[in-house]
Design a protein around this motif. Structure first.
Motif, PDB file in Angstrom:
ATOM      1  N   SER A 101       0.824  -1.212   0.000  1.00 44.02           N
ATOM      2  CA  SER A 101       0.000   0.000   0.000  1.00 44.02           C
ATOM      3  C   SER A 101       0.863   1.269   0.000  1.00 44.02           C
ATOM      4  N   TYR A 102       2.027   1.215   0.645  1.00 43.33           N
ATOM      5  CA  TYR A 102       2.929   2.374   0.614  1.00 43.33           C
ATOM      6  C   TYR A 102       3.354   2.680  -0.819  1.00 43.33           C
ATOM      7  N   ASN A 146       1.848   1.768  -3.590  1.00 39.88           N
ATOM      8  CA  ASN A 146       0.705   2.268  -4.356  1.00 39.88           C
ATOM      9  C   ASN A 146       0.464   3.738  -4.079  1.00 39.88           C
ATOM     10  N   ALA A 147       0.519   4.109  -2.794  1.00 38.95           N
ATOM     11  CA  ALA A 147       0.238   5.497  -2.430  1.00 38.95           C
ATOM     12  C   ALA A 147       1.241   6.434  -3.091  1.00 38.95           C
ATOM     13  N   ALA A 148       2.517   6.061  -3.044  1.00 38.85           N
ATOM     14  CA  ALA A 148       3.533   6.936  -3.635  1.00 38.85           C
ATOM     15  C   ALA A 148       3.367   7.015  -5.149  1.00 38.85           C
ATOM     16  N   LEU A 149       3.138   5.855  -5.758  1.00 44.60           N
ATOM     17  CA  LEU A 149       2.990   5.850  -7.216  1.00 44.60           C
ATOM     18  C   LEU A 149       1.778   6.667  -7.650  1.00 44.60           C
ATOM     19  N   ALA A 150       0.693   6.554  -6.855  1.00 45.43           N
ATOM     20  CA  ALA A 150      -0.525   7.285  -7.213  1.00 45.43           C
ATOM     21  C   ALA A 150      -0.314   8.790  -7.090  1.00 45.43           C
TER      22      ALA A 150
END
Ligand SMILES: Nc1ncnc2c1ncn2[C@@H]1O[C@H](COP(=O)(O)OP(=O)(O)OP(=O)(O)O)[C@@H](O)[C@H]1O
Ligand SMILES: [Mg+2]
Lengths: 322, 259
Positions: free
Chosen positions: A197-198, A200-204
């Protein structure tokens, strides 16, 4: 000690709620748990006791030397015990030079390798590389010492233009090689455990893969990465055999980083080389224990510093979680 | 379609879109769907229906997982964003995303908020600060954190963390905001705050949200799409779809007969 084995009555319970009669009957699993708890406690206590005994033993053998040699002599820059020169400075500096050199090489290389294995290569390659790296940790240091003498030393001589290949740099390189598997293995586990999830959050947020790794994944895994580094450097400080084989063992005073290209002698190598020949009970004999004690202190301080960092990190995140 | 005055302008058009993961299961089958600008577009349906998969296709987060086969097109302002060669980083700045579980990055509140714009090359402190206040106000979090911006973000409560994640997405001033069950872990009060933020935000953004319950779907939907096992069953204006569903399966789900 008897107290240690006494049943803990708090683990027993009143089993008759209606009458309120207290029958001290143990719950079925309690005896097992009781036993296991005691075994764990005894193991922990004896581990501490053993460390304490080691310190006591070292001190007992080291203290006589301190009676015979003045502190000024101990800090002098010449180690030649046969002639009565007892300066430890060259040995301590030699160890520091070789170890710091190894850390400077191994820490970035280890982190980079861990990131590479955890983040860059595909999953099947990771499953292949990880055990491979870990096997490296199991190679006996004598074998690595051989490789260092036969393969590394000639290279160092050629590229550094030094008169001999048996230098501090050779020792550093070899120690770095020995510390790497530990650093890589532990740091890789930590990086791999960072929740997806980390990422994903950064990529998003529009981070590239590299930005995600460097600004999010590595900071999130820093406790584990630091632990790996501490274990790796710890191994490097204590390593004896390989270092003795490749550093040339000249007890010279170290004046600066340029000495990397000259032979040095470490504390571990000194103890190993001289303990067999020294007359038991002599000043020289007791001095070797002083060296051992200094070595113990250094690795103790390194461990303490590292775990202080790790501990502070976890304490903060724990406080923050609650 | 353009002739129908009740249908708003679409921002995203999904055309015959299918996705199959490497385990062979077809998670989305031939989806065609428009997401409208300045509307709250709700995707709802029972678990495993492919809602998250579709949402992640809109900002290409699916690139990270084992997608075996993908077909069809996703048009953002008429440009196919599902094609190879699309600038994914630029796309993700235009299409922001908030996840089910809040993910405060291991930094301070301020650093969390500055992270996206700084990656995008924004350095000027004054505009960052202005953006920070604006985003926090839009996410209804400003009053609660304005005095503690330099504390670690994990120190916030779950509901505050989620609004922080919303604010963090808003910092990039995206065009589309995707929210995947943004309130699933939140208490009713935090949920209401997030929902009312969405109502305010829809004036400026295209919002696509997966609600965590049918009730929430009915509450927030301007437009709703019902997904069942990888298929789009029904799509229509929220009020119509929840009060008078056309498809029997939608009706069963909306009235709570299954799911
Ligand atoms: N990374 C993945 N790899 C393989 N299969 C996946 C992956 N992600 C999702 N799937 C499968 O795709 C299907 C749709 O999943 P998805 O997460 O899109 O459903 P959802 O509608 O969001 O469900 P939920 O309401 O539970 O979040 C499921 O059958 C799931 O098993
Ligand atoms: Mg989902």
């Amino acid at each position: 000690m008897l107290r240690l084995w006494w049943p803990n009555w708090a683990l027993y319970r009143c089993n008759n709620r209606d009458t309120g009669i207290v029958e001290r009957e143990p719950i079925k699993r309690t005896w097992q748990e009781f036993l296991i708890e005691r075994i764990i406690r005894a193991t922990g206590v004896s581990a501490i006791a053993i460390v304490g005994l080691i310190i006591l033993f070292l001190l007992r053998e080291a203290v006589p030397a301190l009676m015979q040699v003045t502190p000024a002599d101990l800090l002098a820059d010449r180690w030649y015990p046969v002639e009565g020169y007892y300066g430890l400075a060259p040995l301590i500096l030699g160890t520091l030079l070789v170890t710091v050199g190894a850390a400077v090489i191994a820490l970035p290389a280890g982190l980079a390798t861990a990131i590479f294995i955890a983040e860059i290569v595909p999953r099947w390659a990771r499953d292949l590389l990880k055990p491979f790296v870990e096997v490296l940790a199991g190679i006996p240091s004598v074998v690595l010492g051989f490789i260092g003498m036969l393969a590394l030393a000639p290279l160092v001589r050629r590229f550094a233009g030094a008169p001999t290949g048996l230098t501090a740099l050779t020792g550093s390189l070899l120690l770095a090689l020995m510390a790497l598997p530990t650093i890589v293995s532990v740091a890789e586990d930590a990086i791999d455990a960072v929740p997806v999830s980390y990422r994903n959050a950064a990529l998003a947020l529009g981070a590239t893969r590299w930005q995600t790794i460097w600004r999010v994944v590595v900071p999130a895994a820093r406790t584990g990465i630091l632990t790996g580094m501490m274990l790796g450097v710890g191994r490097a400080i204590g390593e004896t055999m390989a270092v003795m084989m490749v550093t040339g063992n000249a007890a010279r005073i170290v004046t600066g980083p340029a000495d990397l290209f000259l032979p040095v002698r470490t504390m571990t190598a000194t103890i190993a080389a001289e303990m067999g020949e020294v007359a038991q009970g002599s000043t020289h004999y007791h001095l070797l224990f002083v060296i051992g004690f200094v070595l113990f202190l250094i690795s103790f301080i390194v461990n303490l510093a590292a775990s202080a960092v790790v501990f502070r990190e976890t304490r903060r995140s724990e406080r923050v979680m609650s | 379609m353009m002739t129908d005055p009740t249908v708003p302008e679409y921002k995203i058009r999904i055309e015959n879109f299918s996705i199959r993961y490497s385990d062979g299961v077809e998670s989305l089958r031939g989806i065609s769907l428009d997401l409208y600008a300045c509307q709250i577009n709700v995707l709802f349906g029972p678990a495993g229906g492919g809602k998250s998969t579709l949402l992640r296709a809109l900002n290409r987060l699916n690139d990270l997982v084992d997608v075996e086969e993908q077909s069809g097109r996703v048009l953002l302002d008429g440009v196919d964003i599902s094609a190879a060669g699309v600038d994914v980083v630029a796309l993700r700045r235009r299409v922001g995303m908030v996840f089910a579980r809040p993910v405060p990055l291991p930094m301070t509140i301020r650093q969390n908020l500055f992270y996206g714009p700084q990656l995008a090359g924004m350095r000027a402190a004054s505009s960052l600060e202005r953006l920070l206040e604006q985003s926090l106000r839009q996410a209804a979090l400003w009053d609660e954190v304005k005095d503690r911006l330099d504390e670690p973000a994990v120190a916030l409560s779950g509901g505050q963390q989620q609004r922080l994640c919303l604010a963090r997405t808003l910092m990039l001033e995206p065009e589309v905001i995707l929210l995947d069950e943004p309130t699933s872990g939140l208490d009713p009060i935090s949920t209401a705050k997030v929902e009312s933020s969405l109502q305010e935000l829809k004036g400026r953004y295209t919002i696509a949200v997966i609600p965590h319950s049918v009730q929430q779907a009915a509450r927030v939907a301007d437009w709703a799409a019902f997904f069942l096992q990888g298929e789009l069953i029904e799509h229509g204006p929220g009020t119509a779809l929840f009060t008078n569903p056309q498809d029997e399966r939608t009706e069963d789900y909306v009235t709570g007969r299954f799911g």
